[in-house]
Each structure stands twice: as C-alpha cells, then as structure tokens.
Design a protein around this motif. Structure first.
Motif, mmCIF file in Angstrom:
data_model
loop_
_atom_site.group_PDB
_atom_site.id
_atom_site.type_symbol
_atom_site.label_atom_id
_atom_site.label_comp_id
_atom_site.label_asym_id
_atom_site.label_seq_id
_atom_site.Cartn_x
_atom_site.Cartn_y
_atom_site.Cartn_z
ATOM 1 N N SER A 45 -3.336 -8.001 -27.044
ATOM 2 C CA SER A 45 -3.322 -9.463 -26.947
ATOM 3 C C SER A 45 -2.225 -10.055 -27.824
ATOM 4 O O SER A 45 -1.535 -11.003 -27.426
ATOM 5 C CB SER A 45 -4.682 -10.035 -27.353
ATOM 6 N N ALA A 46 -2.052 -9.484 -29.015
ATOM 7 C CA ALA A 46 -0.981 -9.944 -29.907
ATOM 8 C C ALA A 46 0.388 -9.678 -29.277
ATOM 9 O O ALA A 46 1.297 -10.519 -29.342
ATOM 10 C CB ALA A 46 -1.087 -9.249 -31.258
ATOM 11 N N ALA A 47 0.529 -8.515 -28.649
ATOM 12 C CA ALA A 47 1.795 -8.184 -27.983
ATOM 13 C C ALA A 47 2.081 -9.152 -26.838
ATOM 14 O O ALA A 47 3.215 -9.615 -26.658
ATOM 15 C CB ALA A 47 1.744 -6.751 -27.456
ATOM 16 N N PHE A 48 1.048 -9.472 -26.074
ATOM 17 C CA PHE A 48 1.217 -10.401 -24.955
ATOM 18 C C PHE A 48 1.614 -11.787 -25.451
ATOM 19 O O PHE A 48 2.421 -12.477 -24.821
ATOM 20 C CB PHE A 48 -0.074 -10.502 -24.143
ATOM 21 N N ALA A 49 1.030 -12.214 -26.564
ATOM 22 C CA ALA A 49 1.345 -13.536 -27.112
ATOM 23 C C ALA A 49 2.819 -13.620 -27.494
ATOM 24 O O ALA A 49 3.506 -14.610 -27.177
ATOM 25 C CB ALA A 49 0.461 -13.824 -28.325
ATOM 26 N N VAL A 50 3.327 -12.587 -28.154
ATOM 27 C CA VAL A 50 4.733 -12.577 -28.560
ATOM 28 C C VAL A 50 5.644 -12.545 -27.343
ATOM 29 O O VAL A 50 6.637 -13.287 -27.261
ATOM 30 C CB VAL A 50 5.021 -11.377 -29.485
ATOM 31 N N GLN A 51 5.312 -11.691 -26.378
ATOM 32 C CA GLN A 51 6.144 -11.578 -25.185
ATOM 33 C C GLN A 51 6.138 -12.867 -24.367
ATOM 34 O O GLN A 51 7.155 -13.252 -23.780
ATOM 35 C CB GLN A 51 5.681 -10.397 -24.319
ATOM 36 N N ALA A 52 4.995 -13.533 -24.300
ATOM 37 C CA ALA A 52 4.916 -14.806 -23.579
ATOM 38 C C ALA A 52 5.798 -15.857 -24.244
ATOM 39 O O ALA A 52 6.499 -16.625 -23.566
ATOM 40 C CB ALA A 52 3.467 -15.286 -23.510
ATOM 41 N N LEU A 53 5.796 -15.889 -25.574
ATOM 42 C CA LEU A 53 6.636 -16.833 -26.307
ATOM 43 C C LEU A 53 8.116 -16.567 -26.032
ATOM 44 O O LEU A 53 8.909 -17.503 -25.857
ATOM 45 C CB LEU A 53 6.361 -16.731 -27.810
ATOM 46 N N ILE A 54 8.492 -15.289 -26.004
ATOM 47 C CA ILE A 54 9.883 -14.936 -25.729
ATOM 48 C C ILE A 54 10.282 -15.384 -24.322
ATOM 49 O O ILE A 54 11.354 -15.968 -24.112
ATOM 50 C CB ILE A 54 10.094 -13.418 -25.884
ATOM 51 N N ALA A 55 9.413 -15.113 -23.350
ATOM 52 C CA ALA A 55 9.708 -15.488 -21.968
ATOM 53 C C ALA A 55 9.792 -17.002 -21.812
ATOM 54 O O ALA A 55 10.670 -17.519 -21.111
ATOM 55 C CB ALA A 55 8.636 -14.919 -21.033
ATOM 56 N N VAL A 56 8.879 -17.727 -22.464
ATOM 57 C CA VAL A 56 8.896 -19.188 -22.397
ATOM 58 C C VAL A 56 10.159 -19.741 -23.051
ATOM 59 O O VAL A 56 10.785 -20.676 -22.551
ATOM 60 C CB VAL A 56 7.635 -19.769 -23.070
ATOM 61 N N GLY A 57 10.543 -19.142 -24.179
ATOM 62 C CA GLY A 57 11.763 -19.576 -24.859
ATOM 63 C C GLY A 57 12.990 -19.393 -23.985
ATOM 64 O O GLY A 57 13.843 -20.290 -23.885
ATOM 65 N N PHE A 58 13.065 -18.254 -23.318
ATOM 66 C CA PHE A 58 14.197 -17.990 -22.434
ATOM 67 C C PHE A 58 14.200 -18.967 -21.260
ATOM 68 O O PHE A 58 15.241 -19.523 -20.892
ATOM 69 C CB PHE A 58 14.133 -16.561 -21.914
ATOM 70 N N GLY A 59 13.011 -19.192 -20.680
ATOM 71 C CA GLY A 59 12.913 -20.128 -19.569
ATOM 72 C C GLY A 59 13.251 -21.550 -19.980
ATOM 73 O O GLY A 59 13.864 -22.309 -19.222
ATOM 74 N N SER A 60 12.873 -21.927 -21.207
ATOM 75 C CA SER A 60 13.159 -23.275 -21.700
ATOM 76 C C SER A 60 14.653 -23.494 -21.890
ATOM 77 O O SER A 60 15.177 -24.581 -21.635
ATOM 78 C CB SER A 60 12.422 -23.509 -23.028
ATOM 79 N N VAL A 61 15.362 -22.458 -22.337
ATOM 80 C CA VAL A 61 16.813 -22.555 -22.490
ATOM 81 C C VAL A 61 17.466 -22.828 -21.140
ATOM 82 O O VAL A 61 18.437 -23.598 -21.039
ATOM 83 C CB VAL A 61 17.380 -21.256 -23.105
ATOM 84 N N LEU A 62 16.907 -22.223 -20.093
ATOM 85 C CA LEU A 62 17.483 -22.410 -18.760
ATOM 86 C C LEU A 62 17.420 -23.860 -18.301
ATOM 87 O O LEU A 62 18.242 -24.297 -17.496
ATOM 88 C CB LEU A 62 16.752 -21.528 -17.742
ATOM 89 N N THR A 63 16.431 -24.616 -18.806
ATOM 90 C CA THR A 63 16.270 -25.999 -18.356
ATOM 91 C C THR A 63 17.428 -26.892 -18.806
ATOM 92 O O THR A 63 17.599 -27.989 -18.279
ATOM 93 C CB THR A 63 14.944 -26.599 -18.867
ATOM 94 N N PHE A 64 18.218 -26.437 -19.788
ATOM 95 C CA PHE A 64 19.351 -27.238 -20.259
ATOM 96 C C PHE A 64 20.611 -26.996 -19.420
ATOM 97 O O PHE A 64 21.613 -27.667 -19.609
ATOM 98 C CB PHE A 64 19.651 -26.908 -21.734
ATOM 99 N N LEU A 65 20.548 -26.045 -18.513
ATOM 100 C CA LEU A 65 21.688 -25.727 -17.665
ATOM 101 C C LEU A 65 21.672 -26.605 -16.409
ATOM 102 O O LEU A 65 20.636 -27.168 -16.058
ATOM 103 C CB LEU A 65 21.654 -24.248 -17.269
ATOM 104 N N PRO A 66 22.790 -26.720 -15.700
ATOM 105 C CA PRO A 66 22.828 -27.481 -14.440
ATOM 106 C C PRO A 66 21.802 -26.946 -13.441
ATOM 107 O O PRO A 66 21.560 -25.735 -13.379
ATOM 108 C CB PRO A 66 24.254 -27.254 -13.938
#
Length: 203
Positions: A45-66
């Motif tokens: 569960s701890a591993a999933f939490a960290v991985q989810a945060l990483i994936a969300v962070g990457f996806g959030s960065v994409l929102t600043f692109l065209p």
C-alpha cells in the motif's frame, strides 16, 4: 455526477481491470505466501501511494503543455499500455495459473513485520515502474485535470487488488481468467489512445 467523481470512478475501474491479471496481483499473492498478510498489505500500500503520487505529478506537468501536444503524449501513453497488455494477453505457451501455483509452494516465513513490509514495498515499487496502470494514471490526470480524484482512484484500485490477492489467493485468479481481462483492458487502452490521437489531429 461531478467531474471529480467521474474521474475517480473511471480511474478505479480502469486500473482494477488492468491490475487484476497483472504482476501486481501475482506479486502480492507470492509475498503473502511468505510473509504475514498484514505486513505485505502495509508494504504494498505504501508503494502504491508513492507510485500514484509520481504518476499524478507527471500527469499534472502535462497539463501545462499545449492541448494538442498533451493529446499526442496521452495517446502515446495509452498506446504503450495497450501494447503491453495485448502482448501479455495474447502470449502463447504460458499457463494463466503458473504464477499462482508457484506461489503456493512456500509457506509464510518467520520474518519481522518491518522486514516483511519493507520487502513488499521494494518489490511492488519496482514492479509498478512504467506499468500500464501508472501510464493510465498519468494519462487520465492530463485529460481530466482532476489530479486528486485520479490519484485516489488509482491508489484505491491498487490497494483493492492487493487486498483481493491477500484474502482470496489462487481461487480468485482462476475464476477471473487473467488473460481475458488483459485483452479487454488492452483494447480499452487502445481505444483511449485512438481518441487522444484523434483529438490531437482534429482538435
């Protein structure tokens, strides 16, 4: 239904479909045969939490692109996920229950809770890198602009899959026909990829 709730439900359903036949389920099952279930569930569960945060962070960065570039990247993410799932789903010469049979060979080891949880964390943290569910989470964050809802949906689905592996073991794997689920999830990913590319081309 609010956009956040739709994003949560969509992410939960998609990640569940991807992970039930995937290595997350099998790895958790194997770990449970060697360590105490509570320690395994805590670690993964701890591993999933960290991985989810990483994936969300990457996806959030994409929102600043065209928008057009985001659609292309999302299409590539889902396309990669579809290729991974369909390759596994249509691979021949393997027995669906092979991993679960291997998992049943060992007994739960006499290992401390801390060590078992840490081992489980490391195994699942490594297993989830570049996994289809991580790609899906990043893609859904970029498309929905609902990072919290998508992150929670992904995490909830991963923990649910791990819980099923811990509680039900090999029985649920044989009933759910992993290869069929992988194929269905692969085609869903392929459809999302085509939609994203279509958005990039036609606006």
């Amino acid at each position: 239904m609010s956009a956040a709730l739709i994003a949560f439900v969509t992410t939960f359903a998609l990640v569940m479909a991807v992970e039930l036949p995937d290595k997350t389920f099998v790895a958790t099952l194997v770990l449970t045969t060697r360590f105490r279930p509570k320690a395994v569930l805590s670690g993964v569960s701890a591993a999933f939490a960290v991985q989810a945060l990483i994936a969300v962070g990457f996806g959030s960065v994409l929102t600043f692109l065209p928008d057009q570039l985001v659609s292309v990247i999302v299409g590539m993410l889902f396309g990669a996920g579809a290729a991974m799932l369909l390759r596994e789903g249509f691979r021949t010469g393997d027995d669906d229950s092979h991993d679960s049979h291997d998992a049943a060979r060992g007994g739960a080891g006499e290992v401390s809770f801390r060590r078992a949880a840490l081992t489980s964390f490391c195994v699942l943290f490594a297993a989830e890198w570049g996994d289809a569910s991580q790609l899906a989470t990043a893609g859904l964050v970029a498309r929905s602009a609902q990072p919290l809802a998508v992150g929670l949906g992904s995490f909830a689905a991963l923990v649910t899959v791990a819980g099923l592996a811990v509680l039900l073991g090999r029985k649920i794997r044989t009933k759910l026909r992993p290869r069929l689920l992988q194929r269905i999830a692969g085609f869903i990913f392929a459809a999302f990829s085509l939609i994203a590319f279509g958005t990039a081309i036609f606006g």
